[in-house]
Write a protein that holds these residues in place. Structure first.
Motif, PDB file in Angstrom:
ATOM      1  N   PHE A 122       0.856  -1.176   0.000  1.00 37.30           N
ATOM      2  CA  PHE A 122       0.000   0.000   0.000  1.00 37.30           C
ATOM      3  C   PHE A 122       0.895   1.229   0.000  1.00 37.30           C
ATOM      4  O   PHE A 122       2.108   1.118   0.165  1.00 37.30           O
ATOM      5  N   ASP A 123       0.318   2.386  -0.232  1.00 38.95           N
ATOM      6  CA  ASP A 123       1.106   3.613  -0.322  1.00 38.95           C
ATOM      7  C   ASP A 123       1.533   4.048   1.075  1.00 38.95           C
ATOM      8  O   ASP A 123       0.717   4.537   1.855  1.00 38.95           O
ATOM      9  N   LEU A 124       2.792   3.856   1.380  1.00 39.23           N
ATOM     10  CA  LEU A 124       3.332   4.221   2.688  1.00 39.23           C
ATOM     11  C   LEU A 124       4.157   5.490   2.541  1.00 39.23           C
ATOM     12  O   LEU A 124       5.282   5.467   2.056  1.00 39.23           O
ATOM     13  N   GLY A 125       3.582   6.613   2.919  1.00 38.13           N
ATOM     14  CA  GLY A 125       4.314   7.868   2.904  1.00 38.13           C
ATOM     15  C   GLY A 125       4.618   8.368   1.505  1.00 38.13           C
ATOM     16  O   GLY A 125       4.071   7.895   0.506  1.00 38.13           O
ATOM     17  N   LYS A 126       5.504   9.335   1.434  1.00 39.25           N
ATOM     18  CA  LYS A 126       5.911   9.943   0.177  1.00 39.25           C
ATOM     19  C   LYS A 126       7.384   9.673  -0.062  1.00 39.25           C
ATOM     20  O   LYS A 126       8.205   9.821   0.845  1.00 39.25           O
ATOM     21  N   GLY A 127       7.721   9.303  -1.258  1.00 39.05           N
ATOM     22  CA  GLY A 127       9.110   9.009  -1.600  1.00 39.05           C
ATOM     23  C   GLY A 127       9.167   8.495  -3.014  1.00 39.05           C
ATOM     24  O   GLY A 127       8.170   8.009  -3.557  1.00 39.05           O
ATOM     25  N   ASN A 128      10.326   8.601  -3.635  1.00 37.38           N
ATOM     26  CA  ASN A 128      10.485   8.208  -5.032  1.00 37.38           C
ATOM     27  C   ASN A 128      11.074   6.821  -5.217  1.00 37.38           C
ATOM     28  O   ASN A 128      11.122   6.319  -6.330  1.00 37.38           O
ATOM     29  N   VAL A 174       6.298  -1.987  -2.502  1.00 43.34           N
ATOM     30  CA  VAL A 174       6.101  -2.797  -3.702  1.00 43.34           C
ATOM     31  C   VAL A 174       5.444  -2.010  -4.833  1.00 43.34           C
ATOM     32  O   VAL A 174       5.857  -2.091  -5.992  1.00 43.34           O
ATOM     33  N   ASN A 175       4.431  -1.228  -4.514  1.00 42.45           N
ATOM     34  CA  ASN A 175       3.669  -0.534  -5.560  1.00 42.45           C
ATOM     35  C   ASN A 175       4.467   0.550  -6.266  1.00 42.45           C
ATOM     36  O   ASN A 175       4.070   1.024  -7.324  1.00 42.45           O
ATOM     37  N   GLU A 176       5.601   0.955  -5.684  1.00 45.67           N
ATOM     38  CA  GLU A 176       6.411   2.005  -6.291  1.00 45.67           C
ATOM     39  C   GLU A 176       7.388   1.466  -7.329  1.00 45.67           C
ATOM     40  O   GLU A 176       8.096   2.243  -7.965  1.00 45.67           O
ATOM     41  N   PHE A 177       7.429   0.140  -7.484  1.00 47.23           N
ATOM     42  CA  PHE A 177       8.366  -0.435  -8.456  1.00 47.23           C
ATOM     43  C   PHE A 177       7.718  -0.424  -9.838  1.00 47.23           C
ATOM     44  O   PHE A 177       6.724  -1.106 -10.083  1.00 47.23           O
ATOM     45  N   TRP A 188      13.343  -9.638  -7.854  1.00 45.49           N
ATOM     46  CA  TRP A 188      12.626 -10.032  -6.652  1.00 45.49           C
ATOM     47  C   TRP A 188      11.456  -9.092  -6.378  1.00 45.49           C
ATOM     48  O   TRP A 188      10.349  -9.524  -6.065  1.00 45.49           O
ATOM     49  N   VAL A 189      11.701  -7.786  -6.483  1.00 47.53           N
ATOM     50  CA  VAL A 189      10.629  -6.823  -6.208  1.00 47.53           C
ATOM     51  C   VAL A 189       9.526  -6.940  -7.258  1.00 47.53           C
ATOM     52  O   VAL A 189       8.340  -6.811  -6.945  1.00 47.53           O
ATOM     53  N   ASN A 190       9.917  -7.226  -8.489  1.00 48.04           N
ATOM     54  CA  ASN A 190       8.907  -7.442  -9.523  1.00 48.04           C
ATOM     55  C   ASN A 190       8.042  -8.654  -9.186  1.00 48.04           C
ATOM     56  O   ASN A 190       6.808  -8.630  -9.354  1.00 48.04           O
ATOM     57  N   TYR A 191       8.657  -9.723  -8.675  1.00 46.85           N
ATOM     58  CA  TYR A 191       7.890 -10.897  -8.255  1.00 46.85           C
ATOM     59  C   TYR A 191       6.990 -10.564  -7.068  1.00 46.85           C
ATOM     60  O   TYR A 191       5.824 -10.973  -7.020  1.00 46.85           O
ATOM     61  N   LEU A 192       7.527  -9.800  -6.108  1.00 44.10           N
ATOM     62  CA  LEU A 192       6.715  -9.407  -4.952  1.00 44.10           C
ATOM     63  C   LEU A 192       5.462  -8.660  -5.400  1.00 44.10           C
ATOM     64  O   LEU A 192       4.383  -8.821  -4.828  1.00 44.10           O
TER      65      LEU A 192
END
Length: 319
Positions: A122-128, A174-177, A188-192
């Protein structure tokens, strides 16, 4: 294989049901090895109040005793549900783990360093970035140096940095990838995020995941439960997205209403201020005219009245 590309069990489901099995440790070991860039081996899944399977459990994490160079403790937590106090939750989980795994009366020197890995959907805070790492470091306010502590280890006094003892935190958003996976970490992050694993992957743990986490290897009942899990996440995300859009719309409407109200209030305030200023100026002008009349009636020359009141000679002559 192409038709099965999207049919691997997603990590957030697998970690609660399959990856605790010793036969499947290689998958988790691969993630830890890639994240720490150090060959990591799982010794055991530690018994903890957090190791529960119910979907509604307050704790959704796996406590791992890993065998790296120091035999430290690693926490892996997967969260699909938005939480306002998520950072506090992470802190509590780490503190609980430290106290759970040291016996009463033991020396503090037996406390193992803890690594907390949060995989959030889920969207946790702000960051790039999609991966954040934090650790405790004590920096001199004036000297800008890092504090070093002398500690006893194996009957010898050795220097040690607090960051070697205090917990470290990893947050994988995860959603930021949103990029093409090229490195093992990116794979790995793509699989997550997607549950997809490339057939030719060389990333540690993912080749094992391709063999052990096949969707069609589950029983029909397990597949049904898994499908319901994915549906629930999709519904949750839709509800949150809708709420976010409605919140923005409501916020804009409230902003416009507040703006109008504020404008009216400001208008009234400005009106009062302008009225006072105008009244003061008018009163002052009337006072000067009255003074000028009295001085004129007393026979004072217009030039002297002008100097005393600031009125022009023409204005004085018209009185």
């Amino acid at each position: 294989m192409g038709e099965l590309k999207d049919r691997y069990i997603r990590f957030d489901w697998a970690i609660k049901r399959m990856l605790r099995d010793k036969a499947n440790f290689a998958v988790l070991e691969g993630l830890l090895t890639v994240l720490f860039e150090d060959k990591t081996q799982i010794v055991e899944i530690l018994e903890s109040e957090g190791n529960q399977l119910a979907e509604t459990d307050k704790f959704n994490r796996v406590d791992i005793k890993a065998k790296n160079s120091k035999g430290e403790i690693i926490l892996v937590e997967v969260q699909n549900t938005r939480e306002v106090y998520y950072l506090e939750r992470i802190l509590y989980g780490v503190a609980k783990t430290i106290t759970e795994h040291i016996s009463l009366g033991e020396s503090y020197g037996n406390i193992k360093k803890v690594y907390s890995i949060s995989i959030v959907y889920f969207d946790l805070g702000k960051g790039n970035d999609y991966l954040y790492h934090g650790q405790n470091r004590f920096i001199g306010v004036h000297a800008d140096d890092e504090l070093q502590i002398t500690t006893k280890q194996e009957d010898a006094l050795l220097p040690k940095y607090p960051r070697e003892i205090f917990p470290e935190y990893y947050i994988i958003r995860v959603n930021e990838f949103n990029k093409v996976a090229k490195t093992p970490l990116e794979e790995w992050v793509n699989y997550l995020k997607t549950g997809e694993i490339e057939p030719e992957t060389k990333a540690p743990g993912l080749s094992e995941a391709r063999e052990k986490l096949k969707y069609y290897s589950m029983t029909p009942g397990e597949r049904h439960a898994y499908d319901e899990h994915l549906n629930a996440i999709m519904i949750q995300n839709d509800v949150l997205s809708t709420a976010k859009m409605e919140g923005l719309a409501e916020g804009r409407a409230e902003g416009r209403a507040e703006g109008r109200a504020e404008g009216r209030a400001e208008g009234r305030a400005e009106g009062r201020a302008e009225g006072l200023e105008e009244g003061w100026a008018k009163g002052k002008a009337e006072g000067l005219l009255s003074t000028a009349r009295k001085l004129k009636s007393m026979g004072m020359p217009p030039e002297d009245i002008s100097l005393a009141t600031g009125l022009t000679i023409e204005e004085i002559q018209e009185l």
